[in-house]
Design an enzyme around this catalytic site. Structure first.
Site, mmCIF file in Angstrom:
data_model
loop_
_atom_site.group_PDB
_atom_site.id
_atom_site.type_symbol
_atom_site.label_atom_id
_atom_site.label_comp_id
_atom_site.label_asym_id
_atom_site.label_seq_id
_atom_site.Cartn_x
_atom_site.Cartn_y
_atom_site.Cartn_z
ATOM 1 N N GLN A 1 0.882 -1.174 0.000
ATOM 2 C CA GLN A 1 0.000 0.000 0.000
ATOM 3 C C GLN A 1 0.913 1.215 0.000
ATOM 4 O OE1 GLN A 1 -3.217 1.009 -0.166
ATOM 5 N NE2 GLN A 1 -2.459 3.086 0.168
ATOM 6 N N GLN B 1 0.219 4.682 -0.972
ATOM 7 C CA GLN B 1 -0.254 6.002 -0.592
ATOM 8 C C GLN B 1 -0.304 6.137 0.927
ATOM 9 O OE1 GLN B 1 -4.233 7.001 -1.975
ATOM 10 N NE2 GLN B 1 -3.744 9.137 -2.217
ATOM 11 N N GLY C 1 -10.852 0.842 2.193
ATOM 12 C CA GLY C 1 -11.939 0.290 1.405
ATOM 13 C C GLY C 1 -11.406 -0.104 0.046
ATOM 14 N N GLU D 1 -6.755 2.922 -5.554
ATOM 15 C CA GLU D 1 -6.888 3.066 -7.007
ATOM 16 C C GLU D 1 -5.614 2.736 -7.773
ATOM 17 O OE1 GLU D 1 -6.854 5.467 -4.674
ATOM 18 O OE2 GLU D 1 -5.932 7.307 -5.380
ATOM 19 N N ASN D 2 -4.940 1.665 -7.477
ATOM 20 C CA ASN D 2 -3.723 1.352 -8.210
ATOM 21 C C ASN D 2 -4.060 1.198 -9.689
ATOM 22 O OD1 ASN D 2 -2.074 1.328 -5.861
ATOM 23 N ND2 ASN D 2 -3.009 -0.626 -5.309
ATOM 24 N N HIS E 1 -15.908 4.753 -7.128
ATOM 25 C CA HIS E 1 -14.930 5.717 -6.617
ATOM 26 C C HIS E 1 -13.519 5.391 -7.122
ATOM 27 C CE1 HIS E 1 -13.209 8.454 -3.498
ATOM 28 N NE2 HIS E 1 -12.197 7.599 -3.587
ATOM 29 N N GLU E 2 -13.095 4.176 -6.942
ATOM 30 C CA GLU E 2 -11.725 3.821 -7.346
ATOM 31 C C GLU E 2 -11.564 3.924 -8.866
ATOM 32 O OE1 GLU E 2 -9.916 3.952 -4.919
ATOM 33 O OE2 GLU E 2 -11.352 3.482 -3.332
ATOM 34 N N HIS F 1 -10.925 7.411 -9.989
ATOM 35 C CA HIS F 1 -9.526 7.839 -9.823
ATOM 36 C C HIS F 1 -8.686 7.579 -11.081
ATOM 37 C CE1 HIS F 1 -9.045 9.249 -5.732
ATOM 38 N NE2 HIS F 1 -9.534 8.154 -5.187
ATOM 39 N N GLU G 1 -9.242 13.459 -4.232
ATOM 40 C CA GLU G 1 -10.405 12.814 -3.604
ATOM 41 C C GLU G 1 -11.718 13.575 -3.810
ATOM 42 O OE1 GLU G 1 -10.266 9.854 -2.777
ATOM 43 O OE2 GLU G 1 -8.106 9.524 -2.493
ATOM 44 N N ASP H 1 -0.974 11.291 6.032
ATOM 45 C CA ASP H 1 -2.103 10.452 6.371
ATOM 46 C C ASP H 1 -3.128 11.207 7.224
ATOM 47 O OD1 ASP H 1 -2.894 7.847 5.841
ATOM 48 O OD2 ASP H 1 -2.558 7.260 7.931
ATOM 49 N N TYR I 1 -12.724 14.687 0.688
ATOM 50 C CA TYR I 1 -13.679 13.922 -0.117
ATOM 51 C C TYR I 1 -14.992 14.687 -0.272
ATOM 52 C CZ TYR I 1 -10.775 9.729 0.666
ATOM 53 O OH TYR I 1 -9.746 8.819 0.706
ATOM 54 N N ARG J 1 -10.277 -2.969 8.299
ATOM 55 C CA ARG J 1 -10.485 -1.702 7.601
ATOM 56 C C ARG J 1 -10.514 -0.561 8.616
ATOM 57 N NH1 ARG J 1 -15.602 -1.000 3.540
ATOM 58 N NH2 ARG J 1 -15.190 1.154 2.929
HETATM 59 N N1 BES Z 1 -6.909 6.743 -2.370
HETATM 60 C C1 BES Z 1 -7.833 6.374 -1.353
HETATM 61 C C2 BES Z 1 -7.224 5.577 -0.238
HETATM 62 C C3 BES Z 1 -6.124 6.286 0.541
HETATM 63 C C4 BES Z 1 -6.202 7.631 0.846
HETATM 64 C C5 BES Z 1 -5.026 5.573 0.971
HETATM 65 C C6 BES Z 1 -5.168 8.242 1.538
HETATM 66 C C7 BES Z 1 -4.005 6.180 1.658
HETATM 67 C C8 BES Z 1 -4.069 7.533 1.960
HETATM 68 C C9 BES Z 1 -9.008 5.604 -1.936
HETATM 69 O O1 BES Z 1 -9.402 6.014 -3.206
HETATM 70 C C10 BES Z 1 -10.177 5.856 -1.051
HETATM 71 O O2 BES Z 1 -10.593 6.977 -0.972
HETATM 72 N N2 BES Z 1 -10.671 4.825 -0.387
HETATM 73 C C11 BES Z 1 -11.802 4.945 0.525
HETATM 74 C C12 BES Z 1 -13.055 4.439 -0.081
HETATM 75 C C13 BES Z 1 -13.810 5.447 -0.839
HETATM 76 C C14 BES Z 1 -15.075 4.849 -1.402
HETATM 77 C C15 BES Z 1 -14.138 6.679 -0.036
HETATM 78 C C16 BES Z 1 -11.516 4.064 1.716
HETATM 79 O O3 BES Z 1 -10.577 3.292 1.682
HETATM 80 O O4 BES Z 1 -12.262 4.150 2.687
HETATM 81 ZN ZN ZN Z 2 -10.247 7.946 -3.223
#
Ligand code: BES
Ligand code: ZN
Length: 595
Positions: free
Chosen positions: A127, A129, A260, A263-264, A287-288, A291, A310, A368, A376, A550
């Site tokens: 992971q 990001q 959740g 978006e690799n 969502h993914e 991206h 986001e 983070d 978002y 999660r």
């Molecule tokens: N890119 C994010 C996940 C992320 C953000 C990882 C910041 C590390 C640091 C991914 O696209 C995302 O937003 N995932 C969300 C789900 C989404 C439907 C809101 C999640 O994991 O909850």
């Molecule tokens: Zn996202």
């Protein structure tokens, strides 16, 4: 010049443009080891290459011909890691580094067989990001420094490697000590999108250019859940222009995946907790997928600009959901996310908190910390406001143009604003002032001109919640006629914090809430149960906390438990046993909560 305060790199002197990985995945020692070959672009007079590393063991650096290069590792910053400074004689434009990861590599999670669905084989995934790629690859780990990559990855014979790149050897090639998989990403991407997963994986096609990878035990459920993916891609293309990455696959990870989705490129990594059985949580895939444009095609150049990734993505997600499932459904999702935004604004300190600013100051902090609901949902609310102000038809033309103008670039917030002015707002003087664009992006809180979403269906549900609160029996509610997931979520989140034990027992018995398989509904119910110290739900709380990792679910549940003497002992006991099964990013968050 864009400065990324979360990277040691000095790209204006020497910049990584491509990397080639030749790696072996060593499960018994839980290490990834091998060589990375970096291709550089150098400014005249440059004398060194500065890379980002954290908890990496660098053995040797050499030029393209194998002549050793001197290198030094700077002091370790707990968030950023260490600068790796490699001396560059003139003319050297390629650098080899022999290295291995350490057990501290926060990007990597090594799963024992019992943490997988199949129980037979170990599993590894990465992971990247926000700034974790540097814990498994020594490179310039800044989203503004785009790099192409290729890889050769050798894994145990029984396992399959998947990366965020075109697979050149779908079945792998037998090699002396296992199976080797080769990959290539021809487009320059930010390094946080380099990703690897290794495990016992099956594959099922979903459409001509889409499919799903999952452990064999999970594959059928995943295939059924994601049956609408091809339609989602088509809806996104109608809105934003052609999908630029070739294939779009989804990889369902074991349940400890802390997000959740991620978006690799070419392969979204996803939690199995969205396998609800009824496709009711597939907005995460929308969502993914979104991206693929906002984030992967046009990327935030620094983590301060994360809302560009986001916020735009959350807006596009909603448009994809509307296209597939209609405005009535999309409105329900909007109402739910507005509620989450308002709760999140409270959680981060209220509407005057600097952490509610889209262009957030993250200097000196772990990026983070910027990953709240604010970028978002406040970001998406801004996009919706602009859409309504200028009209959907004009906005859609603008949006498509935005992705064309900045495709395969990393941009900062100022670039977004300039582009918006030039191609949309300046055509009608006064629009920017009506929007209050500056306040939206640079000031805290949710501006008063945010459009409030409405859902008649959810208003009915809220009326039921009121009736129940006032004493109506659970069995007399409309829910008996069959609410969908979003209706349940709304019902549970609008219930007051003052239900009585008999009311909780009535709800639980009538609707089997503690036994729900839908992770979101179960989560919403367990929060209520914990807040009311409703002991009969505790086995379900423990089960949920120990069977998935999660962070979005773990953090609030542990926080709610820790808020009282009633729950804190259980929280500490459960966390002590579950902590080794969680990913490092979840552990990092939870260690400061469960104390
Ligand atoms: N890119 C994010 C996940 C992320 C953000 C990882 C910041 C590390 C640091 C991914 O696209 C995302 O937003 N995932 C969300 C789900 C989404 C439907 C809101 C999640 O994991 O909850
Ligand atoms: Zn996202």
């Amino acid at each position: 010049m864009v400065t990324d305060t979360h990277s040691f790199a000095r790209p204006h002197e020497a910049r990584v443009t491509d990397l080639h990985l030749d790696l072996r995945v060593d499960f018994p020692r839980q290490r990834v080891l091998g060589r990375v070959t970096l291709t550089l672009e150098r400014a005249a007079g440059s004398t060194s290459l500065v890379l980002d590393t954290r908890d990496l063991a660098v053995h040797r650096a050499a030029d393209g011909d194998g002549h050793p290069l001197a290198f030094t590792s700077g002091p370790r910053d707990p968030i950023l890691g260490s600068a790796l400074d490699i001396a560059l004689p003139s003319g050297v434009t390629s650098v080899l580094i022999d290295y291995e990861t350490t057990t501290g590599a926060a990007a990597l999670q090594w799963l024992a067989p019992r943490q997988t669905a199949g129980q037979q084989h170990p599993f590894l995934y990465s992971q990247g990001q926000a700034i974790l790629t540097r814990t498994w690859i020594p490179t310039q780990d800044s989203p503004g420094i785009r790099q192409t990559y290729s890889a050769r990855v050798t894994v145990p014979r029984e396992l399959t490697a998947v990366m965020s790149a075109e697979s050149l050897t779908p079945d792998g090639i037998e090699s002396g000590d296992g199976r080797t998989f080769e990959f290539r990403m021809r487009e320059a991407i930010p390094p946080y999108l380099i990703a690897l997963a290794v495990g016992e994986l099956g594959f099922a096609p979903l459409g001509p250019r889409s499919g799903v990878y999952a452990e064999p035990a999970t594959l059928d459920a995943a295939r059924a859940e994601f049956a609408d993916v091809e339609q989602m891609i088509e809806a996104a293309e109608r809105l934003l222009g052609p999908y630029q990455w070739g294939r779009y696959d989804v990889l369902v990870l074991p349940p400890s995946f802390p997000f959740g989705g991620m978006e690799n490129p070419r392969v979204t990594f996803a939690t199995p907790t969205i396998l609800a059985g009824d496709r009711s949580l597939v907005s995460l895939i929308a969502h993914e997928l979104a991206h693929s444009w906002s984030g992967n095609l046009v990327t935030n150049a620094t983590w301060r600009d994360f809302w560009l990734n986001e916020g735009v993505t959350t807006y596009v997600e909603s448009r994809i959901m509307e296209a597939l499932y209609g405005p009535v459904h999309a409105d329900m999702l909007q109402v739910l996310s507005r509620r989450e935004l308002l709760d999140e604004i409270d959680r981060v300190g209220g509407p005057s908190s600097a952490d509610t600013i889209l262009h957030i100051d993250l200097d000196g902090r772990d990026p983070d910390e910027g990953a709240t609901r604010i970028p978002y949902d406040k970001g998406a609310a801004l996009m919706t406001l602009v859409e309504q102000q200028v009209g959907r038809a004009r906005f859609d033309v603008y949006l498509r143009g935005y992705f064309e103008r900045h495709a395969f670039q990393s941009i900062v917030t100022g670039t977004f604003i300039d582009d918006l002015r030039r191609h949309l707002l300046d055509e009608r003087p006064g629009t920017e002032e009506m929007l209050r664009l500056h306040a939206w992006i640079f000031e805290p809180g949710l501006p008063g001109n945010a459009i409030a979403p409405h859902s008649t269906l959810l208003e009915r549900v809220a009326a039921d919640a009121q009736a129940f609160t006032a004493g109506v029996a659970a069995s007399s509610l409309n829910a008996a006629a069959g609410w969908n997931t979003q209706e349940w979520l709304h019902f549970l989140t609008v219930l007051p914090a003052t239900l009585t034990p008999p009311q909780l027992a009535d709800l639980d018995a009538t609707f089997n809430l503690s036994d729900r398989r839908n992770s979101e509904v179960l989560f919403a119910w367990l929060r209520i149960a914990i807040r009311h110290h409703y002991a009969p739900a505790m086995p379900a709380v423990e089960r949920f906390l120990t069977t998935q990792g999660r962070r979005k679910f773990l953090r609030p549940l542990y926080e709610d438990l820790m808020a009282s003497a009633w729950g804190s002992a259980a929280a500490r006991r459960i966390y002590a046993s579950a902590r080794p099964t969680y990913h490092a990013v979840a552990v990092h968050t939870l260690d400061s909560i469960v104390v």
